[in-house]
Motif scaffolding. Structure first.
Motif, PDB file in Angstrom:
ATOM      1  N   MET A   1       0.840  -1.199   0.000  1.00  0.00           N
ATOM      2  CA  MET A   1       0.000   0.000   0.000  1.00  0.00           C
ATOM      3  C   MET A   1       0.876   1.250   0.000  1.00  0.00           C
ATOM      4  O   MET A   1       1.895   1.315   0.688  1.00  0.00           O
ATOM      5  N   GLU A   2       0.493   2.226  -0.794  1.00  0.00           N
ATOM      6  CA  GLU A   2       1.212   3.500  -0.871  1.00  0.00           C
ATOM      7  C   GLU A   2       0.411   4.546  -0.092  1.00  0.00           C
ATOM      8  O   GLU A   2      -0.825   4.595  -0.165  1.00  0.00           O
ATOM      9  N   SER A   3       1.108   5.389   0.671  1.00  0.00           N
ATOM     10  CA  SER A   3       0.440   6.327   1.560  1.00  0.00           C
ATOM     11  C   SER A   3       0.736   7.777   1.195  1.00  0.00           C
ATOM     12  O   SER A   3       1.810   8.108   0.697  1.00  0.00           O
ATOM     13  N   TRP A   4      -0.235   8.626   1.495  1.00  0.00           N
ATOM     14  CA  TRP A   4      -0.113  10.072   1.329  1.00  0.00           C
ATOM     15  C   TRP A   4      -0.601  10.705   2.621  1.00  0.00           C
ATOM     16  O   TRP A   4      -1.730  10.479   3.051  1.00  0.00           O
ATOM     17  N   ILE A  15      -3.865   8.709   3.735  1.00  0.00           N
ATOM     18  CA  ILE A  15      -4.649   7.957   2.754  1.00  0.00           C
ATOM     19  C   ILE A  15      -3.740   6.912   2.126  1.00  0.00           C
ATOM     20  O   ILE A  15      -2.683   7.253   1.582  1.00  0.00           O
ATOM     21  N   SER A  16      -4.144   5.660   2.213  1.00  0.00           N
ATOM     22  CA  SER A  16      -3.362   4.563   1.649  1.00  0.00           C
ATOM     23  C   SER A  16      -4.170   3.877   0.557  1.00  0.00           C
ATOM     24  O   SER A  16      -5.391   3.726   0.669  1.00  0.00           O
ATOM     25  N   ALA A  17      -3.482   3.465  -0.498  1.00  0.00           N
ATOM     26  CA  ALA A  17      -4.125   2.753  -1.606  1.00  0.00           C
ATOM     27  C   ALA A  17      -3.137   1.779  -2.205  1.00  0.00           C
ATOM     28  O   ALA A  17      -1.938   1.807  -1.892  1.00  0.00           O
ATOM     29  N   GLU A  18      -3.630   0.904  -3.088  1.00  0.00           N
ATOM     30  CA  GLU A  18      -2.761  -0.128  -3.663  1.00  0.00           C
ATOM     31  C   GLU A  18      -1.727   0.446  -4.613  1.00  0.00           C
ATOM     32  O   GLU A  18      -0.736  -0.207  -4.943  1.00  0.00           O
ATOM     33  N   ALA A  19      -1.939   1.671  -5.054  1.00  0.00           N
ATOM     34  CA  ALA A  19      -0.979   2.366  -5.924  1.00  0.00           C
ATOM     35  C   ALA A  19      -0.988   3.836  -5.521  1.00  0.00           C
ATOM     36  O   ALA A  19      -1.967   4.328  -4.946  1.00  0.00           O
TER      37      ALA A  19
END
Length: 290
Positions: A1-4, A15-19
């Motif tokens: 997971m990639e986070s912002w 906010i984390s998402a698979e890309a």
């Protein structure tokens, strides 16, 4: 997971998402959060909602506030008026308002009755018009941050991201095949947890009297009928399908028994009392440490 990670509306977001979120999606999230704050913040003198505290009578708000006010209608009724979005004036009297003076300006005072003083309705344009029969400070914080989490989550998943976690402080919404283990922080000791809950495909929101406290016995969770800070309950955690509902119920659990809320809402919960006792729904059995 990639986070912002970023800070907005007075809290830390992640906010984390698979890309990694693309630049357009990040920009859209930033605009959404800014617009929500501009519309509904009681800490901004230039917000749309703040006009009601100056006696403007009627303000026009975004269409999504219909769901928010409908939730407040229900929770005001189910708590016997103890949870009421007109509590903003009571909070400001205790020092928790614009400028964060954090010094009481007088004795606690109850809020005007929500269902007597306020009227709201959808306008033909899709907006919502909120009218008060007197100048008062509306505070949507008891469920508003949760709603904003939902709106951000909907924006991101609507752009094709499937595995997403939106975390705004104590309010989270999750989607995706891999669950997330979340610690339930001890309200009296930030180095400890009272348990761990598994979050998958739902929202988890928490509230605690120590999170926004500024003096002996002064904190942000008030009984709106009296304007005084609650005493019996120290912290709550709620799992529900969406963060707005979970956030609102997490506040309502300070003010009423879970059974009264369960008659109309589907949720799981833990609440910890000021004396250290914990109460929880059957689905949460086993999440607390012994």
């Amino acid at each position: 997971m990639e986070s912002w990670a970023f800070e907005a509306i007075g809290t830390q977001w992640e906010i984390s998402a698979e890309a990694p979120l693309d630049a357009d999606t990040r920009a859209a999230v930033s605009v959404l959060v800014s617009d929500y704050d501009q519309a509904l913040s009681r800490f901004r003198t230039d917000s749309v909602l703040s006009g009601l505290s100056r006696g403007e009578g009627t303000v026009t708000l975004p269409g999504y506030t219909a769901e928010l006010f409908s939730l407040f209608d229900s929770l005001d009724r189910l708590t016997g008026g103890r949870m009421n979005p007109l509590v903003g004036g009571s909070l400001e009297l205790l020092g928790y308002g614009p400028g964060y003076r954090l010094t009481p300006q007088g004795q606690p005072s109850g809020a005007p009755a929500w269902r007597e003083a306020a009227r709201w309705a959808a306008a033909g344009s899709g907006d919502v018009r909120l009218t008060l029969d007197r100048a008062a400070t509306v505070d949507v914080g008891a469920a508003g941050k949760g709603q904003l989490v939902d709106l951000v989550w909907e924006l991101i998943t609507g752009r094709g991201y499937a595995s997403v976690v939106v975390d705004a402080g104590s309010d989270m919404r999750h989607s995706g095949p891999a669950g997330l283990r979340v610690a339930l922080g001890h309200p009296y000791d930030s180095t400890r947890a009272i348990g761990v809950v598994s979050l998958q495909g739902r929202a988890l929101c928490a509230s605690a009297t120590n999170r926004r406290a500024w003096g002996e016995g002064l904190h942000h969770v008030l009984d709106a009928s009296t304007g005084t800070p609650v005493r019996a309950v120290a912290a709550t955690w709620v799992l529900a399908q969406d963060a707005m509902t979970a956030d609102g119920l997490a506040t309502a659990l300070f003010l009423t028994d879970p059974s009264s809320l369960a008659a109309e809402f589907d949720f799981d919960y833990v609440r910890m009392f000021s004396d250290g006792r914990a109460e929880f729904s059957s689905a949460m059995a086993g999440v607390l440490f012994s």
